[in-house]
Each structure stands twice: as C-alpha cells, then as structure tokens.
Design a protein around this motif. Structure first.
Motif, PDB file in Angstrom:
ATOM      1  N   LYS A   1       0.845  -1.186   0.000  1.00 48.33           N
ATOM      2  CA  LYS A   1       0.000   0.000   0.000  1.00 48.33           C
ATOM      3  C   LYS A   1       0.882   1.237   0.000  1.00 48.33           C
ATOM      4  O   LYS A   1       2.030   1.175   0.441  1.00 48.33           O
ATOM      5  N   GLN A   2       0.339   2.349  -0.487  1.00 47.42           N
ATOM      6  CA  GLN A   2       1.087   3.606  -0.503  1.00 47.42           C
ATOM      7  C   GLN A   2       1.479   4.011   0.917  1.00 47.42           C
ATOM      8  O   GLN A   2       2.569   4.496   1.152  1.00 47.42           O
ATOM      9  N   ASP A   3       0.565   3.842   1.863  1.00 46.04           N
ATOM     10  CA  ASP A   3       0.833   4.021   3.291  1.00 46.04           C
ATOM     11  C   ASP A   3      -0.159   3.153   4.046  1.00 46.04           C
ATOM     12  O   ASP A   3      -1.009   2.509   3.446  1.00 46.04           O
ATOM     13  N   SER A   4      -0.076   3.123   5.364  1.00 49.17           N
ATOM     14  CA  SER A   4      -0.862   2.156   6.141  1.00 49.17           C
ATOM     15  C   SER A   4      -2.369   2.303   5.968  1.00 49.17           C
ATOM     16  O   SER A   4      -3.100   1.333   6.107  1.00 49.17           O
ATOM     17  N   THR A   5      -2.855   3.495   5.665  1.00 53.39           N
ATOM     18  CA  THR A   5      -4.294   3.685   5.490  1.00 53.39           C
ATOM     19  C   THR A   5      -4.668   4.061   4.060  1.00 53.39           C
ATOM     20  O   THR A   5      -5.817   4.359   3.785  1.00 53.39           O
ATOM     21  N   GLY A   6      -3.701   4.027   3.156  1.00 46.46           N
ATOM     22  CA  GLY A   6      -3.941   4.441   1.779  1.00 46.46           C
ATOM     23  C   GLY A   6      -4.373   3.301   0.877  1.00 46.46           C
ATOM     24  O   GLY A   6      -4.560   2.162   1.321  1.00 46.46           O
ATOM     25  N   PRO A   7      -4.509   3.621  -0.407  1.00 42.77           N
ATOM     26  CA  PRO A   7      -4.940   2.609  -1.373  1.00 42.77           C
ATOM     27  C   PRO A   7      -3.833   1.594  -1.673  1.00 42.77           C
ATOM     28  O   PRO A   7      -2.650   1.869  -1.482  1.00 42.77           O
ATOM     29  N   ALA A   8      -4.240   0.438  -2.162  1.00 43.96           N
ATOM     30  CA  ALA A   8      -3.289  -0.605  -2.550  1.00 43.96           C
ATOM     31  C   ALA A   8      -2.483  -0.145  -3.749  1.00 43.96           C
ATOM     32  O   ALA A   8      -3.015   0.488  -4.659  1.00 43.96           O
ATOM     33  N   SER A   9      -1.195  -0.476  -3.758  1.00 46.09           N
ATOM     34  CA  SER A   9      -0.343  -0.120  -4.894  1.00 46.09           C
ATOM     35  C   SER A   9       0.170  -1.360  -5.632  1.00 46.09           C
ATOM     36  O   SER A   9       0.549  -1.269  -6.799  1.00 46.09           O
ATOM     37  N   VAL A  10       0.163  -2.523  -4.964  1.00 51.06           N
ATOM     38  CA  VAL A  10       0.565  -3.780  -5.599  1.00 51.06           C
ATOM     39  C   VAL A  10      -0.449  -4.848  -5.192  1.00 51.06           C
ATOM     40  O   VAL A  10      -0.701  -5.060  -4.004  1.00 51.06           O
ATOM     41  N   LEU A  11      -1.028  -5.520  -6.198  1.00 52.44           N
ATOM     42  CA  LEU A  11      -2.051  -6.538  -5.966  1.00 52.44           C
ATOM     43  C   LEU A  11      -1.651  -7.849  -6.628  1.00 52.44           C
ATOM     44  O   LEU A  11      -0.903  -7.854  -7.608  1.00 52.44           O
ATOM     45  N   ARG A  12      -2.199  -8.968  -6.115  1.00 54.61           N
ATOM     46  CA  ARG A  12      -2.042 -10.273  -6.763  1.00 54.61           C
ATOM     47  C   ARG A  12      -3.442 -10.864  -6.893  1.00 54.61           C
ATOM     48  O   ARG A  12      -4.172 -10.993  -5.909  1.00 54.61           O
ATOM     49  N   ARG A  13      -3.827 -11.240  -8.116  1.00 49.82           N
ATOM     50  CA  ARG A  13      -5.166 -11.798  -8.344  1.00 49.82           C
ATOM     51  C   ARG A  13      -5.294 -13.151  -7.661  1.00 49.82           C
ATOM     52  O   ARG A  13      -4.374 -13.976  -7.716  1.00 49.82           O
ATOM     53  N   ILE A  14      -6.427 -13.362  -7.011  1.00 50.55           N
ATOM     54  CA  ILE A  14      -6.706 -14.623  -6.314  1.00 50.55           C
ATOM     55  C   ILE A  14      -8.126 -15.063  -6.636  1.00 50.55           C
ATOM     56  O   ILE A  14      -8.939 -14.287  -7.133  1.00 50.55           O
TER      57      ILE A  14
END
Length: 104
Positions: free
Chosen positions: A42-55
């Motif tokens: 995530k950009q920071d602890s309460t921010g949006p996700a910046s790296v995802l993995r599809r599941i």
C-alpha cells in the motif's frame, strides 16, 4: 435553531490477517463479473493498494454476491476484506462505490 444529534460511534473487531480487495461489476442486483486480489503493498498504512495479486476466493465472491443482491446494486463497486490468519475466512471491512450507476 440548534439541532441536537446523538453522536454515532462505529467499531470493528480486530481481525489479524492480510488485506484483500474485490472489484465487482453489477446490474440491478446481479453480479456480472468480479475480480479478487491480495493486497501486497500500500502507498501508506491507510492508503490505497499499490501492488495486488489476483486470487480466487469463494468467501469473497459469496459475500459480494449477497450484498449486491440485497442492496440491488448497479455499477462498479469495491469490497475490502481482511482474510483471517489461520482460517483464511473473509471479513468485510467496507464497500466503495467506484463509479456512478450505469443507466437507470
């Protein structure tokens, strides 16, 4: 005139685990497509996700389908989850309305 309003306090039980998110396309309470992801960074602890993995996650799919049906949602919506450590159970944290409704 002063309006007296009661304060509202919302609380959640802490669930140890990892964050996950879903994007759901729906129309009049029916899920048309959904994608589910582990949040890896995530950009920071309460921010949006910046790296995802599809599941693939059946709990996340079922939860999204039930909510979409119950609320009669249309459009694109995000569902944020915590996947419980040990069990992998999905716990809904919040729903985000991603884009305006499609049509009427």
């Amino acid at each position: 005139m002063l309006l007296r309003r009661r304060s509202v306090v919302n609380g959640q039980v802490f669930i140890p685990g990892r964050e996950a998110t879903s994007l759901v396309a729906c129309w009049k309470g029916t899920v048309l497509a959904s994608l589910h992801f582990d949040v890896l960074n995530k950009q920071d602890s309460t921010g949006p996700a910046s790296v995802l993995r599809r599941i693939e996650d059946a709990d996340m799919s079922r939860a999204a389908e039930k909510i979409v049906r119950r609320l009669g949602l249309s459009g694109l919506h995000g569902f944020d989850f915590m996947l419980e450590a040990g069990t992998g159970d999905a716990h809904l944290i919040e729903i985000i309305h991603a884009l305006p409704k499609l049509g009427t």
